[in-house]
Each structure stands twice: as C-alpha cells, then as structure tokens.
Design an enzyme around this catalytic site. Structure first.
Site, PDB file in Angstrom:
ATOM      1  N   HIS A  59       0.988  -1.502  -0.244  1.00 20.45           N
ATOM      2  CA  HIS A  59       0.031  -0.191  -0.045  1.00 20.45           C
ATOM      3  C   HIS A  59       1.395   0.958   0.236  1.00 20.45           C
ATOM      4  O   HIS A  59       1.631   1.786   1.004  1.00 20.45           O
ATOM      5  CB  HIS A  59      -1.163   0.338   1.273  1.00 20.45           C
ATOM      6  CG  HIS A  59      -1.676  -1.427   1.383  1.00 20.45           C
ATOM      7  ND1 HIS A  59      -2.902  -0.859   0.904  1.00 20.45           N
ATOM      8  CD2 HIS A  59      -1.837  -1.876   1.549  1.00 20.45           C
ATOM      9  CE1 HIS A  59      -3.804  -2.918   0.972  1.00 20.45           C
ATOM     10  NE2 HIS A  59      -2.761  -3.316   1.479  1.00 20.45           N
ATOM     11  N   LEU A  60       0.599   1.974  -1.269  1.00 18.39           N
ATOM     12  CA  LEU A  60       1.368   3.480  -0.663  1.00 18.39           C
ATOM     13  C   LEU A  60       1.196   4.817  -1.027  1.00 18.39           C
ATOM     14  O   LEU A  60       1.678   5.429  -0.431  1.00 18.39           O
ATOM     15  CB  LEU A  60       2.228   3.221  -2.650  1.00 18.39           C
ATOM     16  CG  LEU A  60       3.650   2.125  -2.910  1.00 18.39           C
ATOM     17  CD1 LEU A  60       3.948   2.364  -4.588  1.00 18.39           C
ATOM     18  CD2 LEU A  60       4.877   2.142  -2.448  1.00 18.39           C
TER      19      LEU A  60
ATOM     20  N   ASN B 270      -6.348   0.918  -2.911  1.00 17.31           N
ATOM     21  CA  ASN B 270      -7.298   1.794  -1.600  1.00 17.31           C
ATOM     22  C   ASN B 270      -6.938   3.395  -0.773  1.00 17.31           C
ATOM     23  O   ASN B 270      -6.295   2.953  -0.036  1.00 17.31           O
ATOM     24  CB  ASN B 270      -7.272   0.777  -0.505  1.00 17.31           C
ATOM     25  CG  ASN B 270      -6.040   0.452   0.356  1.00 17.31           C
ATOM     26  OD1 ASN B 270      -5.530   0.493  -0.686  1.00 17.31           O
ATOM     27  ND2 ASN B 270      -6.254   0.087   1.534  1.00 17.31           N
TER      28      ASN B 270
ATOM     29  N   ASP C 168      -8.873  -4.232  -2.528  1.00 20.22           N
ATOM     30  CA  ASP C 168      -7.516  -4.929  -0.965  1.00 20.22           C
ATOM     31  C   ASP C 168      -8.192  -4.700  -0.090  1.00 20.22           C
ATOM     32  O   ASP C 168      -8.267  -2.988  -0.610  1.00 20.22           O
ATOM     33  CB  ASP C 168      -6.522  -5.239  -1.779  1.00 20.22           C
ATOM     34  CG  ASP C 168      -5.803  -5.753  -0.313  1.00 20.22           C
ATOM     35  OD1 ASP C 168      -6.084  -7.308   0.706  1.00 20.22           O
ATOM     36  OD2 ASP C 168      -4.996  -4.854   0.702  1.00 20.22           O
TER      37      ASP C 168
ATOM     38  N   HIS D 129      -9.348 -10.445  -1.434  1.00 19.87           N
ATOM     39  CA  HIS D 129      -9.176 -10.015  -0.151  1.00 19.87           C
ATOM     40  C   HIS D 129      -9.893 -10.812   0.642  1.00 19.87           C
ATOM     41  O   HIS D 129     -11.338 -10.455   0.652  1.00 19.87           O
ATOM     42  CB  HIS D 129      -9.341  -8.497   0.742  1.00 19.87           C
ATOM     43  CG  HIS D 129      -8.957  -8.688   2.237  1.00 19.87           C
ATOM     44  ND1 HIS D 129      -7.833  -7.977   2.496  1.00 19.87           N
ATOM     45  CD2 HIS D 129      -9.771  -8.678   3.058  1.00 19.87           C
ATOM     46  CE1 HIS D 129      -7.770  -7.833   4.410  1.00 19.87           C
ATOM     47  NE2 HIS D 129      -9.316  -8.537   4.289  1.00 19.87           N
TER      48      HIS D 129
ATOM     49  N   HIS E 156      -2.863 -12.381   0.872  1.00 17.50           N
ATOM     50  CA  HIS E 156      -2.917 -12.719   3.470  1.00 17.50           C
ATOM     51  C   HIS E 156      -3.222 -14.402   3.378  1.00 17.50           C
ATOM     52  O   HIS E 156      -4.238 -13.183   4.430  1.00 17.50           O
ATOM     53  CB  HIS E 156      -2.468 -11.738   3.601  1.00 17.50           C
ATOM     54  CG  HIS E 156      -3.860 -10.517   3.281  1.00 17.50           C
ATOM     55  ND1 HIS E 156      -5.043 -11.494   3.273  1.00 17.50           N
ATOM     56  CD2 HIS E 156      -4.006  -9.151   2.891  1.00 17.50           C
ATOM     57  CE1 HIS E 156      -5.588 -10.385   3.376  1.00 17.50           C
ATOM     58  NE2 HIS E 156      -5.815  -9.098   2.876  1.00 17.50           N
TER      59      HIS E 156
ATOM     60  N   ASP F 159       1.547  -6.930   2.202  1.00 18.65           N
ATOM     61  CA  ASP F 159       1.125  -6.092   2.589  1.00 18.65           C
ATOM     62  C   ASP F 159       1.714  -4.611   3.793  1.00 18.65           C
ATOM     63  O   ASP F 159       1.042  -4.732   4.255  1.00 18.65           O
ATOM     64  CB  ASP F 159      -0.303  -7.226   3.852  1.00 18.65           C
ATOM     65  CG  ASP F 159      -0.807  -6.567   3.703  1.00 18.65           C
ATOM     66  OD1 ASP F 159      -1.213  -5.728   2.920  1.00 18.65           O
ATOM     67  OD2 ASP F 159      -2.004  -7.280   4.331  1.00 18.65           O
TER      68      ASP F 159
ATOM     69  N   HIS G  82       1.096   3.026   8.529  1.00 20.20           N
ATOM     70  CA  HIS G  82       0.257   3.822   9.499  1.00 20.20           C
ATOM     71  C   HIS G  82       1.046   5.314   9.893  1.00 20.20           C
ATOM     72  O   HIS G  82       1.729   4.874  10.128  1.00 20.20           O
ATOM     73  CB  HIS G  82      -0.477   2.780  10.523  1.00 20.20           C
ATOM     74  CG  HIS G  82      -1.490   2.388   9.363  1.00 20.20           C
ATOM     75  ND1 HIS G  82      -2.864   3.016   8.638  1.00 20.20           N
ATOM     76  CD2 HIS G  82      -1.810   0.958   9.494  1.00 20.20           C
ATOM     77  CE1 HIS G  82      -3.101   2.014   7.923  1.00 20.20           C
ATOM     78  NE2 HIS G  82      -2.986   0.756   8.283  1.00 20.20           N
TER      79      HIS G  82
HETATM   80 ZN   LIG Z   1      -5.774  -7.192   2.348  1.00 23.05          ZN
END
Ligand SMILES: [Zn+2]
Length: 428
Positions: A63-64, A95, A153, A180, A233, A306, A310
């Site tokens: 997740h970038l 997302n 996801d 997911h 995952h 994954d 944060h």
């Molecule tokens: Zn996921």
C-alpha cells in the site's frame, strides 16, 4: 556501460541456477551469468565476495498510500523503503483516495512512479467503484491504463454476483483478480483472532473460518468464470487446505502469505501493542504451522509484505481503535530468510517465493537473472544479522511489531535496470 558483479553466489530459481558466479550487466540488462573470473576485462567491477546475488525481490502486495494519504506514505517514500528492503518491484493496492478505480488515477500513480519512485511500480486497479462492493469499476479503462491486476484489497467484495462479474471482466482483459478473503458478517467487530487468547484478553474477535469461507467462495467463482484468482495474505490452516484442494482440482488459483503470519501468533497481542493488529489477524500456532507447511508444499506460491504504513496517531490508541497493518517492506526479505535459518526451507525455495513466483503470478517482468532481462537484482549478506529499528525505516510508517528483533540477511545493494538505487544504508 558494463558492470561486473564479481565473486558472489547466485541464487536464481527462475533460471534454475545456484552457485558461485559473476553477473555481467550491460545497458541495464543482464548480459551474462559467468563462471567466477570469466568476465570481460573492460567492465567496472563491484566486489561482492561472500554475498548472495538474487533477482530483485518482487512484492505484489503493498500500500503506497498515494494519492490521498501522503502523510502515511508516498510513492517516493514507499519505493525507497522497497529499495532498502531489497525489493525492486511493487504492486500497489487500489485503496487510495481517490480510489484507483479509473484510468486517470492509474496514470497518476504511474507518473508519480516515473518522477519520484526508485523501484518499479505496478498499480492494481479496483474491482468495484470506490471499493464500495456495489458497482463494477471502469475495468476496461484500468486495463488500458496499465493495471497489473484487479482487487478491492482492504475492503471485501461481499456480493458474490459482483465478484463473479468482476472475474468475468478480468478474464476479458486477461487480468488476475486478487482476493482479500474475509466473510465480513463473521468478522463483525472482531479486532483479533478468535480463540484462547481473545477470550483471556476479552477483545472482540473473528474466527479463522471467516477467511476459509471466503476463499472457498472465490475458488468456486474462479472455477465458474475461468478467472485467474490470487488469494492475498493467507493466515489460516483452513484457508491453506481450501487452496490445496482447489489446486488438486486444477483451479487457476495462486496464493500468498506474509512474514507476520509465519513469524507471529495471536500470543503477540497479549502485549496490547497495536503494531500486532493486522487484517486478517495474527492466528494460532496451529495456523502458523499450517502456513509454513503450505509454503513448503507449494500450496502458497508467494511471500508478500502487505506493506501497510500508518501514521503514529493511528496506532497510538486503544487496540480496538487502532488501524490495522504492518510497515513491512523493509523486513520482508529478512523475515523470510529466517525460515532458512530455522531449517524450514532452503534458500533456493524462499528466493523463489520472493522473485519468480510473484513475477509469474501477476505476469510481471523480472524475477530471474536470465540473459536479456532487465537487470533488477538484490545483493544480500545472508550471514549478517541486523536488529530491526523502525525509526530507521525509509518508510513513513514506523508501525512494526518486529522492533528490536534480530533477523538474518543484510541487504547490501539493490539494483534496478542496471542502476544502483540502494547501497549500504543509503538511497543512491
Ligand atoms: Zn488485504
């Protein structure tokens, strides 16, 4: 320009080779893997004695956060974290805000990658518009803009019919669908794995069956539609078993797990360290063992991070309110190498799950040191241990439950398209 990596040991499962060899890079591509000392005299030489040369790690689950959540991560910071972790390609999830559910956002991410990134970036497009799970995204447009796969996801497509339609479109555009897998009605307000530990801690929990049920549904839909399904995952024994049986039946399904699922169990939640909060949650010891067995017997094809960075404020709260996820790019390779250290898997097999297997799963370039492929490679000292210090992460996300842990495998150099992008602790 000729660059010769001299004196190292090559481990390249994609090319089926392993042993002492020198690697010659010319004009950004691998031009030869030679017997030690057999390289040309006019090349620039980098001495990599006692080092292991592997194809650049390909992380198909990151997740970038850009666009929309640049305070957590950007394409610039995320790709630097990747390079520091020996990762030369990342597939980034949809997302973001706005969600990557149309061609314009895909183009935006690709442009950011081009101008600010230091490793290859492959955007994943959303299956549903806004990740709402209600209406299909602009899949044709996403395909034309260059997404490598489709996935909601971070969110779950609970509506089976929508998942079916998404898979049908994916077949049309020859894209894999990444699932997911969580049955949200069973997850409810659970914040950890349901079991002995959750009962003791009194935290709301969700059962491993939430994952197993959804994997079964998606495998069934893949059979119905002929789509290439990739299950993200995997964390449960039941999930591994469903995949195993689906593969036996010849369903086109691949699967990944992440280092935290074979390294930690829900026992780690006893600390109430919110860095142990992930989605799906850390499971039981029995699940952890089943995930390792799944890696060993080939049921689980890929190890991915994954990577879910944060901001501190999202983790410095009560466990129930904390955001889920681990900043994982910089520990992916080393935590995987721990499987070798523990005698669970060979170095060759672990490298396969980090390089050629993810490349094949999403149809990406690289993953091997074959002649003529782009020179993406990672030089690692598998014998050198280091201590994880999230404060030193290149990622903006310092959320790691592995802080203070000693792990094997120090990344010495990361090379993308023949250029050194990371060397000895610094982005070049
Ligand atoms: Zn996921």
């Amino acid at each position: 320009m000729k660059l010769l990596l001299k004196g190292g040991t090559v481990v390249d499962p994609g090319g089926g080779q392993s042993g002492p060899a020198d690697v010659l890079i010319e004009n950004g591509v691998i031009s030869d893997v030679l017997s030690p000392g057999a390289g040309p005299k006019d090349a620039d030489v980098i001495d990599v004695s006692k080092m292991t040369i592997i194809p650049g790690v390909i992380d198909i689950h990151t997740h970038l956060r850009e666009p929309g959540f640049e305070y957590k991560e950007t394409v610039a910071s995320g790709t630097r974290a990747a390079a520091a972790g020996g990762v030369t390609s990342v597939a980034c999830m949809a997302n973001t805000d706005p969600v990557n559910d149309n061609g314009q956002i895909t183009e935006y991410i690709l442009e950011k990658a081009e101008t600010t990134g230091v490793v290859r970036v492959y955007p994943v497009g959303a299956v549903s518009r806004g990740l709402s799970g209600e209406v299909l995204a602009e899949i044709g447009e996403l395909a034309a803009a260059g997404v490598c796969a489709l996935s909601d996801d971070g969110h779950v497509i609970s509506n089976s019919d929508l998942m079916r339609r998404g898979m049908e479109y994916a077949v049309t555009f020859d894209l894999p669908v990444i699932s997911h897998s969580e049955d949200m009605s069973l997850v409810a307000d659970g914040v950890m794995n349901e079991g002995f530990v959750s009962t003791e801690l009194g935290l709301p929990a969700n059962p491993p069956q939430a994952e197993e049920i959804m994997i079964f549904r998606d495998v069934t839909l893949a059979q119905l539609t002929g789509a290439r399904l990739h299950v993200a995952h995997i964390s449960t024994a039941g999930g591994v078993e469903v995949i195993r049986r689906a593969k036996e039946r010849g369903v086109a399904v691949t699967a990944e797990t992440c280092p935290h699922y074979f390294t930690l169990t829900d026992d780690a939640v006893r600390t109430f360290d919110t860095n142990t909060k992930v989605n799906p949650p850390l499971r039981s010891e029995e699940d952890r063992r089943a995930v390792i067995e799944g890696l060993k017997d080939g049921t689980i094809d890929v190890i991915a991070s994954d990577h879910a960075p944060h901001d501190i404020v999202e983790k410095a709260v009560e466990f129930s309110y904390a955001a889920s996820g681990i900043s994982g790019l910089e520990t992916l390779l080393s935590l995987s190498l721990q499987l070798v250290r523990d005698g669970e898997m060979t170095l060759f097999d672990v490298v396969e799950k980090l390089t050629i297997a993810p490349a094949r799963t999403l149809g990406l370039a690289g993953g091997t040191l074959a002649t003529g492929v782009p020179a993406d490679l990672t030089i690692v000292d598998t014998g050198e241990d280091w201590t994880v210090d999230p404060r030193a992460f290149f990622s903006k996300g310092k959320n790691s439950p592995f802080a203070g842990r000693s792990v094997p495998g120090r990344v010495k150099m990361t090379i993308v398209a023949g250029s050194i992008v990371y060397r000895e602790g610094a982005i070049v």
